[in-house]
Design a protein around this motif. Structure first.
Motif, mmCIF file in Angstrom:
data_model
loop_
_atom_site.group_PDB
_atom_site.id
_atom_site.type_symbol
_atom_site.label_atom_id
_atom_site.label_comp_id
_atom_site.label_asym_id
_atom_site.label_seq_id
_atom_site.Cartn_x
_atom_site.Cartn_y
_atom_site.Cartn_z
ATOM 1 N N ASP A 1 39.875 46.020 52.288
ATOM 2 C CA ASP A 1 38.913 46.888 51.612
ATOM 3 C C ASP A 1 37.500 46.394 51.902
ATOM 4 O O ASP A 1 37.302 45.481 52.710
ATOM 5 N N LEU A 2 36.501 46.966 51.241
ATOM 6 C CA LEU A 2 35.107 46.620 51.502
ATOM 7 C C LEU A 2 34.786 45.148 51.237
ATOM 8 O O LEU A 2 33.881 44.591 51.844
ATOM 9 N N GLU A 3 35.523 44.535 50.325
ATOM 10 C CA GLU A 3 35.278 43.124 49.993
ATOM 11 C C GLU A 3 36.106 42.178 50.864
ATOM 12 O O GLU A 3 36.049 40.968 50.685
ATOM 13 N N GLY A 4 36.913 42.722 51.756
ATOM 14 C CA GLY A 4 37.738 41.900 52.637
ATOM 15 C C GLY A 4 39.091 41.557 52.046
ATOM 16 O O GLY A 4 39.843 40.766 52.624
ATOM 17 N N ASN A 5 39.429 42.138 50.897
ATOM 18 C CA ASN A 5 40.723 41.892 50.261
ATOM 19 C C ASN A 5 41.812 42.702 50.945
ATOM 20 O O ASN A 5 41.606 43.861 51.308
ATOM 21 N N GLU A 6 42.991 42.102 51.088
ATOM 22 C CA GLU A 6 44.116 42.806 51.702
ATOM 23 C C GLU A 6 44.622 43.877 50.750
ATOM 24 O O GLU A 6 44.749 43.648 49.546
ATOM 25 N N THR A 7 44.894 45.060 51.305
ATOM 26 C CA THR A 7 45.346 46.171 50.460
ATOM 27 C C THR A 7 46.731 46.680 50.833
ATOM 28 O O THR A 7 47.485 47.075 49.959
ATOM 29 N N SER A 8 47.041 46.712 52.099
ATOM 30 C CA SER A 8 48.341 47.204 52.568
ATOM 31 C C SER A 8 48.521 46.730 54.005
ATOM 32 O O SER A 8 47.712 45.959 54.507
ATOM 33 N N ILE A 9 49.570 47.213 54.648
ATOM 34 C CA ILE A 9 49.804 46.864 56.050
ATOM 35 C C ILE A 9 49.884 48.127 56.898
ATOM 36 O O ILE A 9 50.135 49.221 56.388
ATOM 37 N N VAL A 10 49.684 47.955 58.176
ATOM 38 C CA VAL A 10 49.770 49.061 59.127
ATOM 39 C C VAL A 10 51.244 49.367 59.369
ATOM 40 O O VAL A 10 52.032 48.475 59.675
ATOM 41 N N THR A 11 51.613 50.630 59.212
ATOM 42 C CA THR A 11 52.993 51.053 59.423
ATOM 43 C C THR A 11 53.262 51.262 60.910
ATOM 44 O O THR A 11 52.317 51.408 61.700
ATOM 45 N N PRO A 12 54.533 51.314 61.305
ATOM 46 C CA PRO A 12 54.855 51.572 62.720
ATOM 47 C C PRO A 12 54.278 52.914 63.202
ATOM 48 O O PRO A 12 53.803 53.004 64.334
ATOM 49 N N GLU A 13 54.299 53.919 62.336
ATOM 50 C CA GLU A 13 53.766 55.233 62.708
ATOM 51 C C GLU A 13 52.264 55.164 62.957
ATOM 52 O O GLU A 13 51.740 55.770 63.899
ATOM 53 N N GLU A 14 51.551 54.437 62.092
ATOM 54 C CA GLU A 14 50.099 54.294 62.250
ATOM 55 C C GLU A 14 49.770 53.523 63.519
ATOM 56 O O GLU A 14 48.830 53.874 64.246
ATOM 57 N N ALA A 15 50.540 52.497 63.800
ATOM 58 C CA ALA A 15 50.326 51.714 65.011
ATOM 59 C C ALA A 15 50.564 52.578 66.252
ATOM 60 O O ALA A 15 49.791 52.527 67.216
ATOM 61 N N GLN A 16 51.621 53.384 66.237
ATOM 62 C CA GLN A 16 51.924 54.266 67.363
ATOM 63 C C GLN A 16 50.813 55.306 67.544
ATOM 64 O O GLN A 16 50.401 55.587 68.668
ATOM 65 N N HIS A 17 50.320 55.858 66.444
ATOM 66 C CA HIS A 17 49.222 56.826 66.510
ATOM 67 C C HIS A 17 47.990 56.194 67.164
ATOM 68 O O HIS A 17 47.313 56.815 67.979
ATOM 69 N N SER A 18 47.724 54.952 66.825
ATOM 70 C CA SER A 18 46.580 54.250 67.386
ATOM 71 C C SER A 18 46.741 54.029 68.891
ATOM 72 O O SER A 18 45.788 54.177 69.656
ATOM 73 N N VAL A 19 47.956 53.706 69.315
ATOM 74 C CA VAL A 19 48.237 53.552 70.751
ATOM 75 C C VAL A 19 47.983 54.877 71.462
ATOM 76 O O VAL A 19 47.363 54.917 72.539
ATOM 77 N N GLU A 20 48.424 55.965 70.866
ATOM 78 C CA GLU A 20 48.221 57.288 71.462
ATOM 79 C C GLU A 20 46.735 57.635 71.535
ATOM 80 O O GLU A 20 46.276 58.224 72.523
ATOM 81 N N CYS A 21 45.976 57.262 70.512
ATOM 82 C CA CYS A 21 44.532 57.502 70.518
ATOM 83 C C CYS A 21 43.853 56.731 71.638
ATOM 84 O O CYS A 21 42.963 57.261 72.316
ATOM 85 N N ALA B 1 25.967 44.366 57.998
ATOM 86 C CA ALA B 1 25.006 43.622 57.177
ATOM 87 C C ALA B 1 25.328 43.724 55.685
ATOM 88 O O ALA B 1 25.225 42.740 54.954
ATOM 89 N N HIS B 2 25.731 44.902 55.239
ATOM 90 C CA HIS B 2 25.967 45.117 53.809
ATOM 91 C C HIS B 2 27.398 44.819 53.365
ATOM 92 O O HIS B 2 27.629 44.547 52.191
ATOM 93 N N PHE B 3 28.342 44.889 54.275
ATOM 94 C CA PHE B 3 29.748 44.642 53.949
ATOM 95 C C PHE B 3 30.360 43.706 55.002
ATOM 96 O O PHE B 3 31.291 44.082 55.722
ATOM 97 N N PRO B 4 29.857 42.478 55.086
ATOM 98 C CA PRO B 4 30.292 41.570 56.160
ATOM 99 C C PRO B 4 31.756 41.145 56.078
ATOM 100 O O PRO B 4 32.349 40.793 57.089
ATOM 101 N N ALA B 5 32.359 41.206 54.900
ATOM 102 C CA ALA B 5 33.768 40.819 54.777
ATOM 103 C C ALA B 5 34.688 41.900 55.340
ATOM 104 O O ALA B 5 35.844 41.630 55.662
#
Length: 170
Positions: free
Chosen positions: A131-151, A65-69
């Motif tokens: 970010d909170l306003e919906g602006n792009e800040t960075s990209i997901v790295t291969p390591e982060e993606a792999q960590h997410s798969v493991e999670c 409700a407060h940060f819809p973007a």
């Protein structure tokens, strides 16, 4: 649309949630109730949601409700900026239209949001973080993606684990 302000509606909702829980549960049983809520009379096999889960889901709805973007429905979930919790705390600290209990609820619910299966599914290599306003800040790295798969795998194993434990204990 209601003539009551959004702030008053949220306040009434948060007071209603906490007071109704307190009225339903004796104080001595609260700890037990949070971990294993009892079944309602005549409802064998159905469970009530744990209080922590209701609280987390309420917080996620407040975030939406407060940060819809930034916070979206399950199918639209996007990876969040690294350090978004600090940004959230800073943004909420300057908001006087939100009650303190709801601010705390939102910050605590952030962990529930980022540990959801749909969030982990959005964490693919090259996906844009926002970010909170919906602006792009960075990209997901291969390591982060792999960590997410493991999670996700760990969550699936944990979900299947109680069935194995229950069978072993018989």
């Amino acid at each position: 649309m209601s003539s009551i302000s959004f702030k008053d509606q949220l306040k009434a909702l948060s007071v209603g949630l906490s007071s109704s829980k307190d009225e339903q549960q004796p104080k001595r049983n609260k700890k037990r109730m949070n971990n294993h809520p009892p079944q309602a009379a005549g409802e064998k096999g159905t469970k009530q949601k744990p209080v922590w889960l209701e609280h987390a889901q309420y917080g996620v709805e407040l975030l939406k409700a407060h940060f819809p973007a930034c916070f979206k429905e399950l199918k639209e979930t996007q990876p969040l900026k690294i350090g978004i919790k600090q940004d959230l705390v800073k943004a909420l600290s300057s908001r006087e239209d939100i009650v303190i209990g709801d601010k705390a609820c939102m910050v605590n619910s952030l962990a529930y949001y980022v540990n959801s299966v749909s969030y982990h599914k959005s964490m693919v290599e090259g996906a844009k973080r926002i970010d909170l306003e919906g602006n792009e800040t960075s990209i997901v790295t291969p390591e982060e993606a792999q960590h997410s798969v493991e999670c996700r795998k760990a969550k699936l194993q944990k979900k299947q684990m109680p069935n194995v434990v229950n069978q072993d204990s018989e």
